[in-house]
Design a protein around this motif. Structure first.
Motif, PDB file in Angstrom:
ATOM      1  N   CYS A  66       0.896  -1.233   0.113  1.00 55.32           N
ATOM      2  CA  CYS A  66       0.012  -0.114   0.182  1.00 55.32           C
ATOM      3  C   CYS A  66       0.951   1.254   0.078  1.00 55.32           C
ATOM      4  O   CYS A  66       0.443   2.201  -0.455  1.00 55.32           O
ATOM      5  CB  CYS A  66      -1.007   0.066   1.238  1.00 55.32           C
ATOM      6  SG  CYS A  66      -0.228   0.616   2.571  1.00 55.32           S
ATOM      7  N   CYS A  77       3.606   2.860   4.876  1.00 51.14           N
ATOM      8  CA  CYS A  77       5.056   2.988   5.665  1.00 51.14           C
ATOM      9  C   CYS A  77       6.238   3.334   4.800  1.00 51.14           C
ATOM     10  O   CYS A  77       7.225   3.430   5.547  1.00 51.14           O
ATOM     11  CB  CYS A  77       5.094   1.459   6.338  1.00 51.14           C
ATOM     12  SG  CYS A  77       5.609   0.011   5.124  1.00 51.14           S
ATOM     13  N   CYS A  86       5.075  -2.491   9.137  1.00 50.17           N
ATOM     14  CA  CYS A  86       4.548  -2.727   7.975  1.00 50.17           C
ATOM     15  C   CYS A  86       3.394  -3.457   8.199  1.00 50.17           C
ATOM     16  O   CYS A  86       3.303  -4.665   8.549  1.00 50.17           O
ATOM     17  CB  CYS A  86       5.527  -3.197   6.815  1.00 50.17           C
ATOM     18  SG  CYS A  86       4.543  -3.164   5.130  1.00 50.17           S
TER      19      CYS A  86
HETATM   20  S1  FES Z   1       3.234  -1.557   2.302  1.00 51.28           S
HETATM   21 FE1  FES Z   1       1.332  -1.121   3.419  1.00 51.28          FE
HETATM   22  S2  FES Z   1       2.141  -0.564   5.610  1.00 51.28           S
HETATM   23 FE2  FES Z   1       3.832  -1.110   4.342  1.00 51.28          FE
END
Ligand code: FES
Ligand code: FAD
Ligand code: FES
Lengths: 289, 155
Positions: B100, B103, B135
């Motif tokens: 996503c 983080c 993460c």
């Molecule tokens: S890539 Fe989604 S929280 Fe680390």
């Protein structure tokens, strides 16, 4: 999360800082690395109306020889402690404990003075400094005093420090030859705070233990000397049986204030304290021999 | 009370009048509009808000902006030189070190600092270095690979 409002001062000298603390006595708090105070202020567990930031004062961050011992400036960070060659050679347990605090971002900000002043029941350095011995230098606008580390930690989050005092330095004594040290910790996997931590400083001469200072953190309300454990070790040859018996008494001093929470029950903490006392004593004894 | 502060962010000096309680992360995001630095937990745990303060990796949700007065701050926006990525950024790209991406700015700022301290870390040292960065997507393996690849590229 937003903290409540406060007035902020960033003095550049200790004289200014101590004057501000006197002027706003009772309302002001010292801000050092901020890694205990800011989280508490965000949760509104602390709502000081004045902060005196001592981070802009030059000369509070150092590790240096001081007579036979070593003096450490109160604003010295965990990172500076874990990488200091003087700390590593003279007090290996202090470098090791500093490297086990939280994570690298926290270690880049948190200070030895803040750790001692905050006296978190799960803090690492209060136990380590207690096991080494020595004193905390505290200054007001008018005077300065040395508080023995044995009288410094008073209660949960409470020290012998007055609210107009700033810790400027921590003085550590020379450890006699034949001394070994160790810090053994069982940490909370998320925050890395000590669920239990045991610091051991042991001197061996001619095959017998002549001096032992053992301190426990995480288990009770504050860092505490395990005096029964020390008494069992002193004057004896440190055989596995002696070490086991001494470690089995390590939680005795904190029995009345044992933490019992979602992370660990009191019973489990007692057990962990014994296990880590045994490891710390074994390691320190091996380093002493 | 308000305080005038000057913070050099990614090489540019910014002067602003702020409430002392303004956190550095909100100064960056809300005052300077540098929204690459994220707020994850807001409780000093997750590392999404990691920036460099005078070259040290710190959690900017646990620093007041006034404490940063007179310092130099580097954020994720300050790393790439135009289209050219740092080895760490390139490593995250090549090794798919994100899902996503929430983080990622914090991971990258921590990794940059880590490699500055230790240009040739073992896998265990990389994992220990990420203790303060959470993460929720990747399971960390590709992040560790990305930092390893960056170390190799940097040597
Ligand atoms: S890539 Fe989604 S929280 Fe680390
Ligand atoms: C995510 C996270 C994980 C952590 N994990 C650990 C851990 O594993 N082990 C551990 O030991 N700690 C841990 N900590 C706490 C951390 O070590 C703190 O930095 C430390 O306890 C306080 O030091 P500070 O310099 O940040 O002090 P601050 O937060 O600035 O101050 C703390 C208190 O001490 C007072 N104070 C500070 N300096 C002085 C001084 N020189 N003179 C007088 N009073 C002073 C302040 O007024 C305040 O009341 C963690 C913190 C966080 C945020
Ligand atoms: S937002 Fe700062 S550590 Fe999570």
């Amino acid at each position: 999360m937003v903290t409540s409002n406060f007035d902020y001062f960033a003095p550049t000298t200790l004289d200014e800082a101590t004057s501000l603390l006197s002027r706003y006595r009772g309302e002001a708090k010292v801000l050092a690395g901020g890694h205990s105070l800011i989280p508490m202020m965000k949760l509104r567990l602390a709502e000081p109306t004045v902060l005196v930031d001592i981070g802009k004062i030059d000369g509070l961050s150092y590790v240096r020889e001081d007579g036979d011992g070593v003096a450490i400036g109160s604003m010295t960070t965990y990172r500076e402690l874990e990488t200091s060659s003087l700390v590593k050679s003279r007090y290996p347990l202090l470098a090791d404990a500093a490297s086990k605090v939280a994570d690298l971002q926290v270690r880049n900000r948190g200070t030895i003075g803040g750790s001692l002043a905050h006296s978190d029941p799960a803090g690492d350095l209060p136990a380590v400094v207690l096991a080494i011995g020595g004193s905390v230098v505290a200054r007001t606008r008018r005077s300065s005093r040395e508080i023995s580390i044995d009288r410094f930690q008073v209660d949960l989050l409470t020290t012998a420090l007055h609210d107009n005092e700033i810790i400027t330095e921590i003085k550590l004594p020379a450890l006699p030859s034949g001394t070994g040290t160790a810090y053994s910790k069982f940490h909370n996997p998320a925050s890395h705070y000590a669920i239990t931590g045991v610091a051991a400083v042991i001197t061996v001469s001619g095959g017998t233990c002549t001096e032992a200072r053992i301190a426990v953190t995480g288990a009770g309300d504050k860092a505490t000397r395990a005096r029964r454990t020390e008494r069992i070790l002193k004057g004896k040859e440190l055989t596995p049986a002696v070490i086991r018996r001494a470690a089995s008494r390590a939680a005795a001093e904190v029995q009345d204030t044992l933490n019992d929470d979602i992370f660990a029950s009191a019973e489990y903490r007692t057990h962990l304290t014994q296990v880590h006392a045994q490891r710390a004593i074994e390691e320190a004894a091996a380093a002493a021999g | 009370m308000t305080v005038e502060i000057t913070v050099t962010v990614n090489g540019t000096a910014h002067t602003a009048t702020v409430e002392p309680r303004l956190l550095l992360v909100h100064f960056l995001r809300d005052v300077l509009d540098l929204t690459g630095t994220h707020v994850g937990c807001d409780t000093s745990q997750c590392g999404a808000c990691t920036v460099h303060l005078n070259e040290d990796a710190v959690k900017s949700c646990t620093v007041f902006a006034v404490q940063a007065d007179g310092t130099e701050v580097t954020t994720i926006e300050g790393l790439a030189d135009g289209e050219s990525y740092t080895p760490v950024q390139q490593g995250f790209w090549d090794e798919h070190g994100l899902q996503c991406g929430f983080c990622t700015p914090g991971m990258i700022m921590t990794a940059e600092w880590l490699l500055k301290q230790n240009p040739d870390p073992s896998e265990a040292e990389i994992r220990a270095g990420l203790a303060g960065n959470y993460c929720r997507c990747t399971g960390y393996q590709n992040i560790v690979n990305a930092i390893g690849a960056a170390a190799k590229a940097g040597r």
